[in-house]
Design a protein around this motif. Structure first.
Motif, PDB file in Angstrom:
ATOM      1  N   GLN A   1      97.119  -9.958  54.484  1.00  0.00           N
ATOM      2  CA  GLN A   1      95.977 -10.868  54.441  1.00  0.00           C
ATOM      3  C   GLN A   1      94.624 -10.182  54.608  1.00  0.00           C
ATOM      4  OE1 GLN A   1      96.693 -14.410  53.732  1.00  0.00           O
ATOM      5  NE2 GLN A   1      98.278 -12.975  53.088  1.00  0.00           N
ATOM      6  N   ASN A   2      94.638  -8.878  54.871  1.00  0.00           N
ATOM      7  CA  ASN A   2      93.374  -8.154  55.049  1.00  0.00           C
ATOM      8  C   ASN A   2      93.059  -7.229  53.878  1.00  0.00           C
ATOM      9  OD1 ASN A   2      92.853  -9.196  57.707  1.00  0.00           O
ATOM     10  ND2 ASN A   2      94.479  -7.845  58.466  1.00  0.00           N
ATOM     11  N   ALA A   3      93.912  -7.245  52.871  1.00  0.00           N
ATOM     12  CA  ALA A   3      93.729  -6.343  51.729  1.00  0.00           C
ATOM     13  C   ALA A   3      93.293  -7.126  50.491  1.00  0.00           C
ATOM     14  CB  ALA A   3      95.022  -5.593  51.439  1.00  0.00           C
ATOM     15  N   SER A   4      92.565  -6.451  49.622  1.00  0.00           N
ATOM     16  CA  SER A   4      92.143  -7.040  48.352  1.00  0.00           C
ATOM     17  C   SER A   4      92.571  -6.104  47.235  1.00  0.00           C
ATOM     18  CB  SER A   4      90.628  -7.235  48.326  1.00  0.00           C
ATOM     19  OG  SER A   4      90.212  -7.813  47.104  1.00  0.00           O
ATOM     20  N   ALA A   5      93.347  -6.620  46.294  1.00  0.00           N
ATOM     21  CA  ALA A   5      93.831  -5.799  45.185  1.00  0.00           C
ATOM     22  C   ALA A   5      92.678  -5.402  44.267  1.00  0.00           C
ATOM     23  CB  ALA A   5      94.894  -6.561  44.393  1.00  0.00           C
ATOM     24  N   GLY A   6      92.753  -4.209  43.724  1.00  0.00           N
ATOM     25  CA  GLY A   6      91.714  -3.743  42.804  1.00  0.00           C
ATOM     26  C   GLY A   6      91.895  -4.249  41.394  1.00  0.00           C
ATOM     27  N   PHE A   7      92.834  -5.147  41.182  1.00  0.00           N
ATOM     28  CA  PHE A   7      93.100  -5.690  39.849  1.00  0.00           C
ATOM     29  C   PHE A   7      93.571  -7.132  40.006  1.00  0.00           C
ATOM     30  CE2 PHE A   7      97.197  -4.612  41.509  1.00  0.00           C
ATOM     31  CZ  PHE A   7      98.091  -5.496  40.941  1.00  0.00           C
ATOM     32  N   PHE A   8      93.579  -7.849  38.892  1.00  0.00           N
ATOM     33  CA  PHE A   8      94.118  -9.210  38.896  1.00  0.00           C
ATOM     34  C   PHE A   8      95.001  -9.378  37.662  1.00  0.00           C
ATOM     35  CE2 PHE A   8      93.633 -13.713  37.454  1.00  0.00           C
ATOM     36  CZ  PHE A   8      94.451 -14.271  38.428  1.00  0.00           C
ATOM     37  N   ASP A   9      96.234  -9.826  37.888  1.00  0.00           N
ATOM     38  CA  ASP A   9      97.165 -10.062  36.793  1.00  0.00           C
ATOM     39  C   ASP A   9      97.897 -11.379  37.052  1.00  0.00           C
ATOM     40  OD1 ASP A   9      98.624  -8.491  34.385  1.00  0.00           O
ATOM     41  OD2 ASP A   9     100.065  -9.736  35.480  1.00  0.00           O
ATOM     42  N   PRO A  10      97.533 -12.452  36.348  1.00  0.00           N
ATOM     43  CA  PRO A  10      98.125 -13.760  36.629  1.00  0.00           C
ATOM     44  C   PRO A  10      99.621 -13.822  36.357  1.00  0.00           C
ATOM     45  CG  PRO A  10      96.810 -13.840  34.624  1.00  0.00           C
ATOM     46  CD  PRO A  10      96.531 -12.522  35.265  1.00  0.00           C
ATOM     47  N   ASP A  11     100.089 -13.044  35.393  1.00  0.00           N
ATOM     48  CA  ASP A  11     101.526 -13.020  35.105  1.00  0.00           C
ATOM     49  C   ASP A  11     102.286 -12.463  36.302  1.00  0.00           C
ATOM     50  OD1 ASP A  11     103.987 -12.990  33.924  1.00  0.00           O
ATOM     51  OD2 ASP A  11     103.594 -11.253  32.651  1.00  0.00           O
ATOM     52  N   TRP A  12     101.838 -11.324  36.828  1.00  0.00           N
ATOM     53  CA  TRP A  12     102.523 -10.674  37.932  1.00  0.00           C
ATOM     54  C   TRP A  12     102.322 -11.418  39.253  1.00  0.00           C
ATOM     55  CZ3 TRP A  12     106.237  -7.288  38.357  1.00  0.00           C
ATOM     56  CH2 TRP A  12     106.472  -6.662  39.594  1.00  0.00           C
TER      57      TRP A  12
END
Length: 585
Positions: free
Chosen positions: A148-159
């Motif tokens: 809950q404290n991390a933010s992904a450097g990408f966004f992939d709605p499928d995954w």
């Protein structure tokens, strides 16, 4: 039960900030809590446990996707051994996340998370076999939705969500980040067809969301309204107007919707499909003076045809006003076309150093009369009014390139030196730190020119025949050959031009219009006879004489006389004059 089903199967959220994700989850918890029925005779007072939303709302960078062979779905569509195994593991992962959504005890939650991690680890190698690079495989498999404290450097709605066919609806209030604060512009340029070097980041969120929608999906965003008219919005306007169907565009002028954001906003509703000729858009373009938003829409809305969204900028007005704009545009060539040269005042990069007051001027000249060669009168935007200006007790140190201030003007050199190392290392400088940065039109300030302030509620143009310099809160233009400066001044200060600017220019967000080069150069200058010009010049001469004798002189009757002559010059009817005067009162 209905809300739980919708939350699990229909609603997804993404934000780059983990705290925003937590706030969204809290909002959904509140939505569920208010429907609970308290029963003190039951365990936990009859309150059902809340769901676990970690896999429904994620922290990630929405603008950065995972590049694949195809934009969506290729991890599941090909029929190879790796793809079949991957598909099976993905289905197991979806089942685990469903159980986690409804898990009630710490032990059951921990078990689901352990299974989730194990499945992702098993998929890492299969992702690479299915066609992703090793880095991409690690990136996807390494994403942990439960941190809950991390933010992904990408966004992939499928995954992340299992949505491979696109969303039906995209809703958002994307961040407003100016171009000069954006990092990695090269990455944005390669990813977005709406890229423009001076664009605000919200433009890319609009494009990205439309890519994420399925065919005929709908986008609903509230953003800054600058893209409607600003130059940087041209690629976005083209993208929306040519490739999609604008359903509604609510442009809210000069009303602060968000307390913390001093911008005018627009609410955009777009369908992902090619625009149709028979599908007009619902538009509003007014300040919001009511607390009841539905009343605002009902009172101000009107329809516009898709062709209205094909222009270089969007003029959101009633059809009769749009017709009047076209009529005015057709009465002559623009300022740019007739050859007027428009310049912005000097950006010193350090006004506190290069602009001095009268007392400092006297001291410098007393030390050496030669210092006066570099000390020039200057106008700021606030010094310019309609038809006149007041020269302030301020002066510019005109240390152009090629002037050795240190050697030939040591007193001025000492003055500039006193501003310390930060001044000497500033970015906006010329050949040496004591020089103003290069400017190709210093000599134009010596010529007859029309000067005006950038931010104003009405046109504030004045004729300047002396060698006076301007700072960059003001503009000036050199009248083209064959057009009388005073005739041009009458047109620029007219209510008709004020009306025209209101149709093409963006506002500052604080109730004033931006009289900048991009818009002023578009002013149509009516073709006129010498007799018509002479009558207007006579009226201007009377105003200039009155203002010279008394800057506060009331010249409103003469200005009204000029307005009437301008209306005749542009061929306006009584009804059209009424439209102009209503808009500029």
């Amino acid at each position: 039960g209905r809300k739980l089903y919708l939350i699990e199967n229909c609603i997804y959220g993404v934000d780059i900030q983990p705290i925003a994700v937590q706030i969204a989850k809290m909002r959904f918890f509140i939505s569920l809590i208010v429907d609970q029925k308290i029963d003190d005779s039951q365990p936990n007072r009859g309150v059902r446990p809340l769901p676990n939303l970690e896999t429904k709302f994620v922290a990630a960078n929405t603008l950065i996707g995972v590049e694949r062979k195809e934009r969506q779905g290729d991890l599941l569509t090909e029929d190879t051994t790796a793809h079949r195994k991957l598909k099976d593991l993905r289905q197991q992962l979806a089942a685990v996340r469903h159980r986690h959504f409804l898990a009630r005890t710490p032990a059951s939650k921990a078990k689901c998370r352990d299974q989730d991690r194990s499945l992702r680890e098993n998929m890492s190698g299969l992702l690479e076999s299915a066609g992703l690079s090793a880095a991409q495989s690690r990136q996807l498999a390494g994403w942990n939705p439960y941190d809950q404290n991390a933010s992904a450097g990408f966004f992939d709605p499928d995954w992340m969500f299992g949505v491979s066919i696109g969303f039906d609806i995209g809703i958002g209030n994307p961040p407003y980040i100016s171009h000069d604060k954006l990092e990695e512009k090269a990455s944005l340029k390669s990813r977005f067809i709406t890229y423009e070097p001076f664009a605000d980041i919200y433009c890319y969120f609009i494009e990205k969301t439309l890519w994420l929608l399925k065919k005929c999906g709908t986008l609903s965003f509230i953003t800054s309204n600058s893209y409607i008219k600003a130059d940087y919005g041209t690629p976005l306007r083209r993208f929306l107007g040519n490739q999609h169907q604008i359903l509604q565009l609510l442009n809210i002028e000069d009303s602060q919707i968000f307390e913390s954001a001093v911008v005018n906003v627009a609410i955009l509703l777009v369908r992902k499909e090619m625009p149709g000729k028979d599908h007009p858009a619902l538009v509003t373009n007014r300040s919001c003076e009511t607390r009841i938003f539905s009343d605002y829409i009902e009172q101000n809305a009107f329809q516009m045809k898709p062709l209205a969204f094909q222009d270089s900028f969007w003029t959101l007005v009633l059809p009769q006003i749009l017709d009047l704009k076209r009529k005015i545009s057709g009465k002559g060539r623009t300022l740019e076309q007739v050859g007027a040269k428009i310049r912005l005042g000097i950006a010193t990069g350090a006004n506190e150093a290069f602009i001095i007051d009268g007392e400092k001027r006297e001291k410098l000249i007393a030390l050496n009369k030669r210092n006066g060669e570099l000390i020039k009168p200057i106008l700021r935007g606030r010094d310019i009014e309609r038809y006149h200006y007041v020269v302030p007790d301020c002066y510019l140190l005109l240390t152009k390139n090629g002037i050795n201030v240190k050697q030939n003007y040591p007193d001025i050199f000492d003055h500039l030196s006193s501003f310390g190392p930060a001044f000497r290392q500033r970015g906006a400088q010329g050949q040496n730190w004591w020089n103003l940065r290069a400017c190709a039109f210093f000599d134009d300030f010596k010529k007859e020119k029309i000067v005006w302030i950038e931010l104003a509620d009405k046109g504030r143009f004045s004729l300047c025949c002396d060698e006076i310099y301007l700072v960059n809160s003001a503009y000036f233009l050199l009248p083209p050959t064959g057009i009388d400066s005073k005739y041009l001044l009458s047109v620029l200060n007219s209510r008709l031009i004020e009306f025209y600017l209101g149709l093409i220019a963006e506002t500052s967000g604080m109730g004033t219009t931006r009289w900048i080069n991009n818009y002023v150069k578009e002013f149509p200058i009516a073709t006129s006879t010498m007799a018509q010009q002479k009558e207007l010049v006579k009226a201007v001469d009377r105003i200039l004489t009155a203002k010279k004798n008394d800057p506060k002189a009331d010249t409103s009757s003469l200005e009204t006389e000029i307005d009437q002559q301008i209306y005749t010059l542009y061929g306006l009817t009584a009804e059209e004059i009424k439209i102009v005067e209503e808009a500029t009162k």
